[in-house]
Design an enzyme around this catalytic site. Structure first.
Site: not given
Ligand SMILES: NC(=O)c1ccc[n+]([C@@H]2O[C@H](COP(=O)([O-])OP(=O)(O)OC[C@H]3O[C@@H](n4cnc5c(N)ncnc54)[C@H](OP(=O)(O)O)[C@@H]3O)[C@@H](O)[C@H]2O)c1
Length: 322
Positions: A45, A202
């Site tokens: 990422g 999350y």
């Protein structure tokens, strides 16, 4: 810690900002001579946000950097070459929401005989709600947790880390402390949810990642030290993480992120410390919140949870047909 501290978007944002102003006892500081010359690094990422800053700083410290990304190929790599003045930057394609893509990535690493001195598992997402992946999992569960289990274990099997030397670093979040108990029975089972549940999930998936990191270290470093396995929370980062938030909130979020959140290059400091500091040679299991060493939440340290999560994750991957 109060369970609600990071459990909704407003308290999570406020508390993340307050954390930046709380007194810290830093673990240490890198000096310009703490370099990565001759080392090979991997950052997932890294086409944007925190990962981009990590890749750039690694290149600036002399490393050969492999950027594992699903987008921004080759532009992000070209930008890093220009900004760092280093040509030792390569981009590799990976989509963490696809087991097939992860397996292809591992096969390529093996085929090319790549070995990483430092690997930073940074990629993650905050979606606007549930979404099923081609493998049948919730996208956030797969990208933020299960993909790391598959990727790191696969890279270990492929011989992509150097025993006695490599550092494996997980970008996590303090929100893991607010997670509910792990529901092993329903782990990985797809369920619909909307925006209101995203932040608590999350934190829950970040807890799974910390449980995995601890279990990985228990297994790898059982008899002798093999790998430095580290995790950290970078604090609030002015990145693209809220890209799926409702459009109406975007101008306000951009303003708050821009004023109060750390720049990606500042937020990369704990990652770079874990990646480069000579003081961590031969060590494992360091968790940093910003630059301060802390214990992970007690739930992440539970040995039985580590064992169960590993077993359940293996079963999920096997049942997905891969
Ligand atoms: N921002 C914060 O306030 C904050 C706070 C605490 C912890 N963190 C953690 O910091 C890390 C970096 O986040 P960030 O703030 O830099 O967010 P970001 O700017 O949104 O970057 C996330 C990165 O993950 C990649 N990614 C997402 N889904 C992927 C997939 N399916 N396959 C491959 N890559 C994928 C993105 O690629 P694309 O660009 O292609 O989508 C992007 O490169 C994350 O682990 C996050 O949880 C962030």
């Amino acid at each position: 810690m109060s369970k609600s501290k990071y459990n909704n978007p407003f308290s999570a944002t406020l508390n993340g900002i307050l954390d930046l102003f709380r007194k810290q006892v830093p673990i240490g500081k890198l000096s310009p001579s703490d370099r990565l010359d001759g080392k090979t690094c991997l950052v997932t990422g890294s086409n944007t946000g925190l990962g981009f800053a990590i890749a750039q700083q690694m290149a600036e410290r002399g490393a050969k950097v492999y950027m594992a990304c699903r987008s921004g190929i080759p532009e992000a790599g070209e930008k890093i070459k220009k900004a760092s003045g280093s040509n030792l930057v390569e981009m590799l394609k990976i989509d963490l929401s696809s087991i097939q893509s992860i397996k292809r990535f591992i096969a390529k690493v093996k085929e090319e005989g790549l070995q990483f001195d430092v690997a930073v598992f940074n990629a993650a997402m905050v979606p606007s709600g549930s979404k099923k992946t081609e493998d049948g999992f919730d996208q956030m569960f797969q990208v933020n947790y299960l993909s790391k289990f598959i990727l790191v274990n696969g890279l270990l099997e492929a011989g992509a880390f150097k025993a006695g030397n490599s550092r494996i670093i997980f970008v996590n979040s303090e929100s893991h402390r607010t997670a509910r108990d792990i529901d092993f029975e329903n782990l990985g089972k797809f369920e619909e949810y909307s925006m209101s549940k995203v932040i608590s999930l999350y934190g829950y998936y970040k807890l799974l990642l910390n449980v995995y990191a601890k279990e990985l270290s228990r297994r790898q470093n059982k008899e002798t030290f093999k790998y430095g396995i580290f995790a950290l929370c970078p604090g609030p980062v002015n990145s693209n993480i809220a890209r799926e938030a409702p459009k109406i909130f975007m101008p306000l979020l951009k303003l708050i992120f821009g004023i109060f959140f750390s720049s990606p290059s500042k937020a990369a400091e704990p990652v770079m410390y874990l990646a480069c500091s000579p003081s961590l040679e031969g060590k494992s299991d360091v968790y940093l919140h910003l630059m301060q060493k802390k214990e992970m939440d007690a739930k992440a340290l539970d040995v039985e949870s580590g064992r169960k999560l590993w077993q359940k994750s293996e079963e999920l991957v096997a049942a997905s047909g891969h």
